[in-house]
Design an enzyme around this catalytic site. Structure first.
Site, PDB file in Angstrom:
ATOM      1  CD  GLU A 169      -2.970  -1.081   2.317  1.00 13.06           C
ATOM      2  OE1 GLU A 169      -2.881  -0.185   3.168  1.00 13.06           O
ATOM      3  OE2 GLU A 169      -3.912  -1.875   2.265  1.00 13.06           O
ATOM      4  CD  GLU A 356      -3.270  -5.950   3.955  1.00 11.82           C
ATOM      5  OE1 GLU A 356      -4.121  -5.164   4.437  1.00 11.82           O
ATOM      6  OE2 GLU A 356      -2.052  -5.721   3.958  1.00 11.82           O
TER       7      GLU A 356
END
Ligand code: FCB
Length: 455
Positions: A169, A356
């Site tokens: 991220e 995720e």
């Protein structure tokens, strides 16, 4: 007999759980580990809920063997974890701390001996503090240091690890760390935000080359992006423009350079002079072809124009009557919508992983020793069904990772947000597999799940 209500997944599908070093390891100052920006940030008064920190976290550094046993009980065939850069290089550069690679070496061997494929993330936000002292991600030199670190890790683990992610991220690392200041290093600077964005991406590209050059076995290289499903709050021109601005900052600022070799014009214009100099060759480095892309998905964002919001006038709306977790809206269809959009608009690699997906639930242990996290089961079931739908439509989704294996240190939210399939009593470090963990095991055993009932 085949069960017609079972949503079956392709043979060889990866079912895993995900973690990050700072969130689970603890042992922050042991075995030669240097300090990271999260160690420093946690010591800033008011930065973390209840003043908590990752000093001990889920104590995985000492309990990794027990945790491997628990993974076997869950039945996973994949595990995504991150390497703590400051364990490998306490100062970020220079001398390797031998105990660092040794730890991950044992972990990788333990995984492989249990038939669990390691998916390694090199950077899940724990920059060595020594590099922050030299400007951190806002300093272009950090990108080269990251590539050097990648080479060291690939040298050591690349004979056994074949799945590598450079970053987790980068959007969150750049924007939440440098613009809103809610994450380490806690800056609030537009210039630092865009400098970090570009240098994180450059670091990714340089590390891709370093991994391919150093790893003895041909590696599969990618990264994990936090992509959002974004909807405008209304069809007014202002709300639509605000949603487009947010899409630029969150999604296209990463997808475009990675998969088209250029930054989006509207987002560059939004950044204006705050965007750092893009040197010749940078975009070619950043857009090096990847073997896979990881997508982290949790929620959708409903966006409106908000004149009072500083910097970009982007506001969030929580539509009334919808379903919310402790943190975000629960919006399963957003996952399929996002996957469809990304594969339609970008030349993404031929392997996609959901790296995720998960939900915080205020889990407690009942008198009979069980953790009845029915909300997590419902959340996972609805989202895995979305993945199935995407696969049925022909999208190349090769694996799905639940965030997270264990309850852990949820960044600025501390230990309050429990995301694990396994409950951790942080006072005793006792682990208890939750009902969701047992449910996940049944999904893995069946290589599929029952379709959720339409609500
Ligand atoms: C993601 C992070 C992960 C975890 C989850 C809840 O943004 O990558 O470390 O905190 O959110």
């Amino acid at each position: 007999m085949t069960d017609p209500t079972l949503l079956r997944f392709p043979e060889g599908f990866f079912w895993g759980t995900a973690t990050a070093a700072y969130q689970i390891e603890g042992a922050w100052n042991q075995a030669g580990r240097g300090p990271s920006i999260w160690d420093s940030f946690c010591r800033v008064p008011g930065a973390i809920r209840a003043g908590e920190n990752g000093d001990v976290a889920s104590d995985h550094y000492h309990r990794w063997q027990e945790d491997l046993g628990l993974m076997s009980e869950l039945g996973v065939n994949a595990y995504r974890f991150s390497i703590a850069w400051p364990r490998i290089l306490p100062d970020g550069v220079g001398a390797v701390n031998a105990a660092g690679p040794d730890f991950y070496d044992r972990l990788v061997d333990g995984l492989l001996s249990r038939g669990i494929t390691p998916f390694v993330t090199l950077y899940h936000w724990d920059l060595p503090q020594a590099l922050q002292d030299r400007g951190g991600w806002a300093n272009r030199a950090t990108a080269q240091h990251f590539a050097d670190y990648a080479r060291i890790v690939a040298d050591r683990l690349g004979d056994r690890v074949t799945r590598w992610m450079t970053h987790n991220e980068p959007f969150v690392a750049a924007l939440v760390g440098h613009l809103t200041g809610e994450h380490a290093p806690g800056l609030r600077s537009v210039e630092a935000t865009f400098a970090a964005t570009h240098h994180l991406l450059l670091a990714h590209g340089l590390a891709v080359a370093a991994l391919r050059a150093a790893a003895p076995r041909v590696p599969k290289v990618g990264l994990a992006l936090s992509l959002d499903c974004i909807h405008p709050a209304s069809d007014t021109v202002e709300d639509q423009a605000a949603a487009l601005r947010w899409d630029g900052l969150v999604n296209r600022l990463y997808l475009d350079p990675l998969f088209r070799g250029r930054y989006p014009d509207d987002t560059l214009a939004l950044a204006g002079p705050a965007f750092p100099t893009i040197q010749a060759g940078d975009l070619a480095t950043i857009s090096a072809p990847l073997d896979f892309v990881g997508i982290n998905y949790y929620t959708r964002e409903v966006i409106r124009h908000d004149a009072n919001e500083p910097v970009y006038q982007i506001g969030r709306v929580n539509p009334v009557g919808n379903d919310y977790s402790m943190m975000w809206e629960i919006y399963p269809p957003g996952l399929n919508e996002l996957l469809t959009r990304v594969t339609r608009e970008y030349a993404v690699p031929s392997e996609i992983y959901i790296t995720e997906n998960g939900i915080p639930v205020p889990d407690g242990i009942d008198a009979d020793g069980r953790v009845r996290d029915v909300r997590r089961v419902a959340y996972l079931q609805a989202h895995i069904a979305q993945v199935h739908q995407a696969i049925a439509a022909g999208l190349p989704i090769r694996g799905y990772f639940v965030w997270s294996l264990l309850d852990n240190f949820e960044w600025a939210q501390g230990y309050h947000m429990r995301f694990g399939l396994i409950h951790v009593d942080f006072a005793t470090q006792t682990r208890t597999i939750k009902d969701s963990g047992r449910w996940f095991r049944r999904v893995i055993d069946a290589n599929g799940l029952r379709a959720p009932r339409a609500s």
